[in-house]
Design a protein around this motif. Structure first.
Motif, PDB file in Angstrom:
ATOM      1  N   SER A   1       4.773  -3.484 -15.746  1.00  7.56           N
ATOM      2  CA  SER A   1       3.804  -3.560 -14.664  1.00  7.56           C
ATOM      3  C   SER A   1       4.556  -3.509 -13.343  1.00  7.56           C
ATOM      4  O   SER A   1       5.716  -3.917 -13.258  1.00  7.56           O
ATOM      5  CB  SER A   1       2.972  -4.839 -14.760  1.00  7.56           C
ATOM      6  OG  SER A   1       3.807  -5.979 -14.661  1.00  7.56           O
TER       7      SER A   1
ATOM      8  N   SER B   1       6.374   4.901 -11.394  1.00 10.25           N
ATOM      9  CA  SER B   1       5.184   4.999 -10.545  1.00 10.25           C
ATOM     10  C   SER B   1       5.265   6.278  -9.735  1.00 10.25           C
ATOM     11  O   SER B   1       6.338   6.889  -9.608  1.00 10.25           O
ATOM     12  CB  SER B   1       5.078   3.797  -9.603  1.00 10.25           C
ATOM     13  OG  SER B   1       6.166   3.784  -8.693  1.00 10.25           O
TER      14      SER B   1
ATOM     15  N   THR C   1       2.345   5.154 -13.412  1.00  9.41           N
ATOM     16  CA  THR C   1       1.335   4.385 -12.685  1.00  9.41           C
ATOM     17  C   THR C   1       1.092   4.982 -11.307  1.00  9.41           C
ATOM     18  O   THR C   1       2.026   5.046 -10.501  1.00  9.41           O
ATOM     19  CB  THR C   1       1.782   2.918 -12.528  1.00  9.41           C
ATOM     20  OG1 THR C   1       2.003   2.346 -13.820  1.00  9.41           O
ATOM     21  CG2 THR C   1       0.733   2.108 -11.783  1.00  9.41           C
TER      22      THR C   1
ATOM     23  N   LYS D   1       0.139   4.965  -7.535  1.00  6.89           N
ATOM     24  CA  LYS D   1       0.199   3.921  -6.514  1.00  6.89           C
ATOM     25  C   LYS D   1      -0.445   4.418  -5.222  1.00  6.89           C
ATOM     26  O   LYS D   1      -0.129   5.513  -4.758  1.00  6.89           O
ATOM     27  CB  LYS D   1       1.656   3.534  -6.254  1.00  6.89           C
ATOM     28  CG  LYS D   1       1.887   2.578  -5.088  1.00  6.89           C
ATOM     29  CD  LYS D   1       3.388   2.321  -4.942  1.00  6.89           C
ATOM     30  CE  LYS D   1       3.724   1.480  -3.745  1.00  6.89           C
ATOM     31  NZ  LYS D   1       5.183   1.229  -3.646  1.00  6.89           N
TER      32      LYS D   1
ATOM     33  N   THR E   1      -4.525   0.369 -10.142  1.00  9.00           N
ATOM     34  CA  THR E   1      -3.910  -0.876 -10.592  1.00  9.00           C
ATOM     35  C   THR E   1      -2.659  -1.224  -9.796  1.00  9.00           C
ATOM     36  O   THR E   1      -2.016  -2.236 -10.069  1.00  9.00           O
ATOM     37  CB  THR E   1      -3.540  -0.790 -12.084  1.00  9.00           C
ATOM     38  OG1 THR E   1      -2.607   0.287 -12.272  1.00  9.00           O
ATOM     39  CG2 THR E   1      -4.776  -0.558 -12.946  1.00  9.00           C
ATOM     40  N   TYR E   2      -2.310  -0.379  -8.815  1.00 11.46           N
ATOM     41  CA  TYR E   2      -1.113  -0.601  -8.008  1.00 11.46           C
ATOM     42  C   TYR E   2      -1.451  -0.223  -6.571  1.00 11.46           C
ATOM     43  O   TYR E   2      -1.533   0.953  -6.224  1.00 11.46           O
ATOM     44  CB  TYR E   2       0.033   0.250  -8.548  1.00 11.46           C
ATOM     45  CG  TYR E   2       1.408  -0.058  -7.992  1.00 11.46           C
ATOM     46  CD1 TYR E   2       1.642  -1.088  -7.098  1.00 11.46           C
ATOM     47  CD2 TYR E   2       2.508   0.706  -8.399  1.00 11.46           C
ATOM     48  CE1 TYR E   2       2.921  -1.354  -6.611  1.00 11.46           C
ATOM     49  CE2 TYR E   2       3.783   0.453  -7.930  1.00 11.46           C
ATOM     50  CZ  TYR E   2       3.984  -0.572  -7.034  1.00 11.46           C
ATOM     51  OH  TYR E   2       5.245  -0.830  -6.549  1.00 11.46           O
TER      52      TYR E   2
END
Length: 369
Positions: free
Chosen positions: A4, A55, A132, A134, A184-185
């Motif tokens: 994460s 990310s 991920t 961002k 989520t970021y």
């Protein structure tokens, strides 16, 4: 391996705009420009993945400025006719100025629609599985820091507390709506909390009528209000630097003035901190970072292209680990590579070499990026 964010190897957000995108911005608008942006973003997302990052951002390729493009889209805020904000930046050759249109709070602040929603959705659908996406946005503090008391119409906000309540409520709705899109970021970029460490910056705030000695406490309070109902599963970080415009800087000073309140009270999951030269001070303020919070050390400069020494970077990570546990540390550049579309004074190859270096060091220090 961290699963994460923030990740052991990470970056702040903005990336150098490719020449074809800069040319397109001069001649194209609407869907024609967006098509060029789409292709440039696809390429830069691939570049981040190839560098080894977990990310990815869109490089802020659809923006002219990291913060003003967002702020002008808040309901109740507009550009002042024929008036500019002047921010003075410094470099080895002298001073330069960043002069965006001044802002005016002419109505109650609100979120008319989620800002950068389409931009995030495109990024979300572009990244590969396991990467991920961002999103970076300016923090609520920047609305006030850039405009100050004179930018707020007293007929709209006779009580400044109402201004702060509406501002945080608009941001809270932005966080909720972006979360609903699958973000989520999320990162709140906030130069003000770093600028406030500089006595010269505090003097300027005092001259315009602000309580400069306690402004960081107000900003922390309002950011916390904006994040009080953040979606479950969303990681929120904040990035703080002392200015980044065409390889120049605006403020100096370690984090000492704000550190105890910042690290102890700001309800974010991680802090991206500028530590690329002596202007940023030492690591001692990190002693206030509580367990469970991550610190992303901005040890790699984006202001010049020369590649840092691996040994030097590892030694500095060891120095920081004297004040906060090594497991709470990550590594990144000290700022974005292109906070405005002009970008810093380095090449795209040098930019990606720095990102690859960060990944390599993360793997060697922590065993993974």
């Amino acid at each position: 391996m961290r699963t994460s964010p923030p990740f052991r190897a990470d970056h702040v957000g903005s990336l150098l705009r490719p020449p074809e995108l800069l040319r397109a911005r001069q001649t194209l608008t609407g869907e024609a420009l967006r098509e060029v942006e789409d292709e440039a973003i696809r390429a830069v997302v691939r570049g981040q993945r190839e560098a080894g990052l977990q990310s990815a951002t869109d490089g802020e390729f659809r923006r002219a400025s990291w913060h003003m493009d967002f702020i002008y889209q808040l309901g109740g805020i507009g550009q002042a006719a024929d008036e500019q904000i002047t921010v003075r930046f410094h470099n080895e050759q002298g001073d330069i100025e960043f002069t965006p249109a001044a802002l005016r709070v002419h109505d109650r602040i609100r979120l008319n629609e989620p800002i950068f929603a389409d931009d995030f959705a495109f990024l979300r659908d572009t990244v590969e599985p396991g990467v991920t996406p961002k999103l970076t946005i300016p923090s609520p503090s920047m609305v006030h820091y850039r405009g100050g008391p004179a930018s707020i119409d007293p007929g709209v906000y006779p009580d400044v507390e109402e201004f702060w309540r509406d501002l945080s409520a608009a941001y809270a709705e932005q966080v909720r709506r972006i979360g609903a899109l699958g973000c989520t970021y999320l990162q709140f970029d906030d130069t003000s909390l770093a600028y406030l460490n500089d006595p010269a910056q505090r003097a300027e705030l005092s001259e315009r009528g602000d309580d400069a000695e306690h402004m960081h406490l107000r900003y922390i309070k309002q950011i916390n209000a904006a994040l009080a109902a953040k979606p479950a599963g969303m990681t929120i970080t904040t990035h703080m630097c002392r200015g980044n415009f065409r390889s120049s800087w605006a403020a100096a000073g370690g984090y000492d003035f704000v550190a105890e309140a910042l690290f102890g009270e700001l309800n974010v999951d991680g802090f991206f901190l500028e530590f690329d030269d002596e202007r940023s001070g030492g690591f001692e303020p990190l002693r206030y970072v509580p367990p469970g919070k991550m610190v992303v050390l901005g040890l790699v400069t984006t202001k010049r292209g020369e590649l840092e020494s691996k040994d030097t970077l590892k030694r500095r990570i060891d120095e920081a680990a004297k004040f906060v546990d090594l497991d709470q540390l990550c590594l990144s550049p000290q700022c974005g590579f292109s906070s405005t579309l002009e970008g810093n004074e380095l090449t795209a190859d040098e930019q990606f070499a720095k990102l690859r270096l960060i990944v390599e060091i993360a793997q060697e220090v922590w065993g993974s990026a």
